[in-house]
Scaffold this active site. Structure first.
Site, PDB file in Angstrom:
ATOM      1  N   LYS A   1       0.814  -1.232   0.000  1.00 29.17           N
ATOM      2  CA  LYS A   1       0.000   0.000   0.000  1.00 29.17           C
ATOM      3  C   LYS A   1       0.849   1.285   0.000  1.00 29.17           C
ATOM      4  O   LYS A   1       0.473   2.274  -0.626  1.00 29.17           O
ATOM      5  CB  LYS A   1      -0.964  -0.005   1.188  1.00 29.17           C
ATOM      6  CG  LYS A   1      -2.059  -1.065   1.057  1.00 29.17           C
ATOM      7  CD  LYS A   1      -3.055  -0.976   2.191  1.00 29.17           C
ATOM      8  CE  LYS A   1      -4.038  -2.125   2.142  1.00 29.17           C
ATOM      9  NZ  LYS A   1      -5.050  -2.039   3.198  1.00 29.17           N
TER      10      LYS A   1
ATOM     11  N   GLY B   1      -4.644  -0.050  18.754  1.00 24.54           N
ATOM     12  CA  GLY B   1      -3.627  -0.092  17.704  1.00 24.54           C
ATOM     13  C   GLY B   1      -3.259   1.308  17.247  1.00 24.54           C
ATOM     14  O   GLY B   1      -4.036   2.262  17.423  1.00 24.54           O
TER      15      GLY B   1
HETATM   16  P1  ATR Z   1      -1.364  -2.042  10.080  1.00 22.82           P
HETATM   17  O1  ATR Z   1      -0.815  -1.160   9.021  1.00 22.82           O
HETATM   18  O2  ATR Z   1      -2.179  -3.193   9.569  1.00 22.82           O
HETATM   19  O3  ATR Z   1      -2.081  -1.293  11.156  1.00 22.82           O
HETATM   20  P2  ATR Z   1       1.090  -2.215  11.596  1.00 22.82           P
HETATM   21  O4  ATR Z   1       1.460  -0.853  11.174  1.00 22.82           O
HETATM   22  O5  ATR Z   1       2.134  -3.281  11.582  1.00 22.82           O
HETATM   23  O6  ATR Z   1      -0.084  -2.799  10.695  1.00 22.82           O
HETATM   24  O7  ATR Z   1       0.416  -2.141  13.048  1.00 22.82           O
HETATM   25  C1  ATR Z   1       0.032  -3.257  13.742  1.00 22.82           C
HETATM   26  C2  ATR Z   1      -0.641  -2.796  15.032  1.00 22.82           C
HETATM   27  O8  ATR Z   1      -1.059  -3.952  15.750  1.00 22.82           O
HETATM   28  C3  ATR Z   1       0.265  -2.018  15.954  1.00 22.82           C
HETATM   29  O9  ATR Z   1      -0.504  -1.051  16.637  1.00 22.82           O
HETATM   30  C4  ATR Z   1       0.760  -3.097  16.918  1.00 22.82           C
HETATM   31  O10 ATR Z   1       1.156  -2.622  18.198  1.00 22.82           O
HETATM   32  P3  ATR Z   1       2.667  -2.084  18.435  1.00 22.82           P
HETATM   33  O11 ATR Z   1       2.773  -0.791  17.699  1.00 22.82           O
HETATM   34  O12 ATR Z   1       2.732  -1.876  19.922  1.00 22.82           O
HETATM   35  O13 ATR Z   1       3.569  -3.151  17.927  1.00 22.82           O
HETATM   36  C5  ATR Z   1      -0.500  -3.909  17.068  1.00 22.82           C
HETATM   37  N1  ATR Z   1      -0.290  -5.289  17.525  1.00 22.82           N
HETATM   38  C6  ATR Z   1       0.148  -6.329  16.801  1.00 22.82           C
HETATM   39  N2  ATR Z   1       0.149  -7.458  17.556  1.00 22.82           N
HETATM   40  C7  ATR Z   1      -0.300  -7.120  18.790  1.00 22.82           C
HETATM   41  C8  ATR Z   1      -0.530  -7.828  20.003  1.00 22.82           C
HETATM   42  N3  ATR Z   1      -0.302  -9.137  20.102  1.00 22.82           N
HETATM   43  N4  ATR Z   1      -0.997  -7.144  21.068  1.00 22.82           N
HETATM   44  C9  ATR Z   1      -1.249  -5.828  20.971  1.00 22.82           C
HETATM   45  N5  ATR Z   1      -1.062  -5.089  19.854  1.00 22.82           N
HETATM   46  C10 ATR Z   1      -0.587  -5.721  18.768  1.00 22.82           C
END
Ligand code: ATR
Length: 284
Positions: free
Chosen positions: A71, A132
């Protein structure tokens, strides 16, 4: 150059692409609206993305839907972009114009907005807990803003990312953005009219979020943008708790509608028949 012997053709490009529901979704509308066209799934690795898009344009495709991980690259490739794509720094739709221009749009926020509007109407005066702080959260903030949310607590595992997102978007939104650590869930949960999960937790192959939903008010609604599985652990727990839930299919269907219109020239409808068709495909 144009393709012959076929109607309008578009593609969905991602890596991997096997699980994309876009071909099923567009296929349903093509049949329903009797449009002579096709949307083909293409698995394209990062390093081949730009040249694949340019080749598809030369081959006469109408445009491409773009999914993970392309993207941002799609946004960079576009000659013109809409406000939603600018805000997200990412595009999920590239439209090839006859004069050679590539237009980049982001319809994810529209998809979430329309799904929420259908289920809840306006969010005027409402408090939202956004889980998130990644790209999906950014799009969600736009949707929540357009529906009039009064305040949004952005809860993220890494609180610094929540703070950065709030700082970046506060000038562009009406409601108050309040960044927090996800660890403070229990303290914030009682205020929420709506919880929106934009984290990848709960997606197939990822562990679910460990949240105590007992802290939520009885009238709260829980939305998960994840659609595979459709019933995430979060939504299952919310149902057990007696709360209204909204799954990720609504957003998926609504974000696809502007793509379909751009590729095939007809505005499609999001209907219960489409939902049933997608649910069947997800279960297959
Ligand atoms: P996207 O573009 O799909 O939002 P990303 O930028 O990789 O993907 O963001 C993933 C989000 O999921 C982030 O907010 C991440 O939290 P961190 O910034 O603290 O890493 C969150 N996330 C992923 N796995 C998680 C988990 N097991 N528990 C809590 N938050 C999670």
């Amino acid at each position: 150059m144009t393709l012959t012997g076929a109607g309008k053709i578009a593609a969905v490009v991602g890596w991997p692409i096997r699980h994309s529901l876009s071909p099923v979704l567009h296929g349903y509308w093509l049949d329903e609206l009797k449009v002579d066209g096709a949307l083909v799934p293409l698995a394209v690795p990062r390093e081949d993305f730009a040249r694949t898009v340019l080749a598809l344009r030369l081959a006469g495709f109408m445009g491409v839907n773009v999914t993970v991980p392309h993207k941002e690259a799609a946004f960079a490739l576009a000659h013109v972009t809409d406000a939603a794509a600018e805000m997200a720094g990412a595009a999920n739709l590239l439209i090839f114009h006859a004069d050679g221009r590539i237009e980049g749009r982001n319809t994810d926020a529209v998809g979430l907005r329309e799904s929420l509007r259908q289920e809840m109407g306006s969010l005027q005066g409402k408090t939202v807990l956004l889980l998130g702080a990644g790209g999906a959260a950014r799009g969600a903030l736009l949707a929540l803003n357009e529906l009039g949310a009064a305040q949004v607590h952005i809860l993220n595992r890494h609180a610094d990312k929540a703070a950065m997102l709030a700082r970046a978007l506060q000038p562009a939104v009406q409601g108050k953005l309040l960044p927090e650590s996800l660890g403070h869930w229990r303290r914030m949960a009682g205020d929420a009219d709506l919880v929106v999960n934009t984290t990848s937790a709960g997606m197939k192959g990822h562990a679910p979020l460990e949240l105590d939903l007992a802290a939520l008010r009885n009238g709260a609604t829980v939305l998960d943008i994840v659609y595979n599985p459709l019933q995430t652990e979060l939504l299952k727990q919310a149902k057990v708790r007696g709360l209204k839930t909204i799954d990720g299919l609504g957003m998926l269907m609504h974000q696809a509608a502007p793509s379909f219109e751009a590729f095939f020239g007809v505005r499609p409808n999001v209907t219960p028949g489409l939902r049933a068709h997608l649910e069947k495909a997800l279960h297959a």
